[in-house]
Design an enzyme around this catalytic site. Structure first.
Site, PDB file in Angstrom:
ATOM      1  N   LYS A  56      -5.992  -0.077   8.707  1.00 27.59           N
ATOM      2  CA  LYS A  56      -6.883  -1.117   8.430  1.00 27.59           C
ATOM      3  C   LYS A  56      -6.568  -1.924   7.208  1.00 27.59           C
ATOM      4  O   LYS A  56      -6.520  -3.105   7.247  1.00 27.59           O
ATOM      5  CB  LYS A  56      -8.389  -0.732   8.285  1.00 27.59           C
ATOM      6  CG  LYS A  56      -9.318  -1.799   8.414  1.00 27.59           C
ATOM      7  CD  LYS A  56     -10.401  -1.481   7.720  1.00 27.59           C
ATOM      8  CE  LYS A  56     -10.462  -1.648   6.165  1.00 27.59           C
ATOM      9  NZ  LYS A  56     -11.893  -1.633   5.312  1.00 27.59           N
ATOM     10  N   ASP A  81     -12.787  -2.776  11.095  1.00 27.81           N
ATOM     11  CA  ASP A  81     -13.662  -1.920  10.292  1.00 27.81           C
ATOM     12  C   ASP A  81     -14.829  -1.578  11.082  1.00 27.81           C
ATOM     13  O   ASP A  81     -15.057  -1.641  12.193  1.00 27.81           O
ATOM     14  CB  ASP A  81     -14.010  -2.889   9.200  1.00 27.81           C
ATOM     15  CG  ASP A  81     -14.821  -4.248   9.447  1.00 27.81           C
ATOM     16  OD1 ASP A  81     -15.177  -4.340  10.783  1.00 27.81           O
ATOM     17  OD2 ASP A  81     -15.366  -4.844   8.477  1.00 27.81           O
TER      18      ASP A  81
END
Length: 220
Positions: free
Chosen positions: A130, A148
């Site tokens: 991420k 997320d």
């Protein structure tokens, strides 16, 4: 049966286009809410933001970045002094170790420059998929999809993607989002999850995509 049900809960291509047109019209130039001054400080800010709010990171980093905005300066600052700047952020001890470690690796292996590819970024301490995707998208303008907690929660709910893990949702989004919206899509979705489609008390009456949202349609 479950797979077919998941497919039925997804928006059509026409609906996807309409959804992202509305999000774009509302916010034509979305940007990261993390404050940074260069690629290195964005990388540090994203590492600090893991399991913490952008707001808490932004309160701590301005003073830090005044004295340490390059890998060399961060390494010279050292763990103890770095910790004094970020101790208000969750998991600050492990994050300080990661930041010192990634600064050292950037200097030794990458000539002090933040890499522009995912494989090299993910070699850095504290940098997962991420974080790497955020850096690639924001700094290098690559159409990546950082997933997320907000995207993981709202994307299957709305019907823009399927999956129960960040990797599954990321793959689904990359396959389904029309190319013209891909560069900014994760910002729009993140901001939507943060401010409108909140986990508690979502603001459905204020939502500009409420008529498209699969969760709302299922309630009718």
């Amino acid at each position: 049966m479950q797979s077919n049900q998941n497919e039925q809960n997804l928006l059509s291509l026409q609906e996807m286009n309409e959804l992202f047109k509305r999000l774009k019209n509302q916010n034509p130039h979305p940007a990261s809410e993390l404050e940074y001054t260069n690629p290195f400080t964005l990388l540090v800010a994203v590492v600090l933001s893991a399991q913490a709010t952008d707001k808490s990171v932004n309160l701590a980093t301005p003073e830090l970045f005044k004295v340490a905005d390059t890998p060399g300066k961060m390494l010279a600052l050292g763990t103890e002094k770095l910790t004094s700047y970020i101790k208000t952020i969750g998991l600050y001890k492990s994050k300080a170790a990661h930041i010192i470690g990634l600064s050292k690796m950037l200097l030794e292996d990458f000539n002090g420059q933040v890499p522009d590819n995912r494989d090299d970024l993910m070699k850095l301490p504290g940098v997962g998929r991420k974080t790497a995707n955020v850096v690639l998208n924001v700094i290098f303008h690559q159409p990546t999809m950082p997933v997320d907690t907000h995207l993981l929660r709202i994307c299957p709910k709305i019907g823009v993607a399927k999956g129960t893990t960040p990797e599954q949702v990321e793959e689904s989004l990359l396959q389904r989002i029309p190319a013209e919206f891909l560069q900014d899509a994760h910002h729009w979705l993140l901001l939507h999850g943060r401010y409108v489609c909140t986990a508690r008390n979502p603001k459905c009456t204020e939502c500009i995509i409420a008529d498209l949202c699969r969760a709302n349609i299922c309630k009718r």
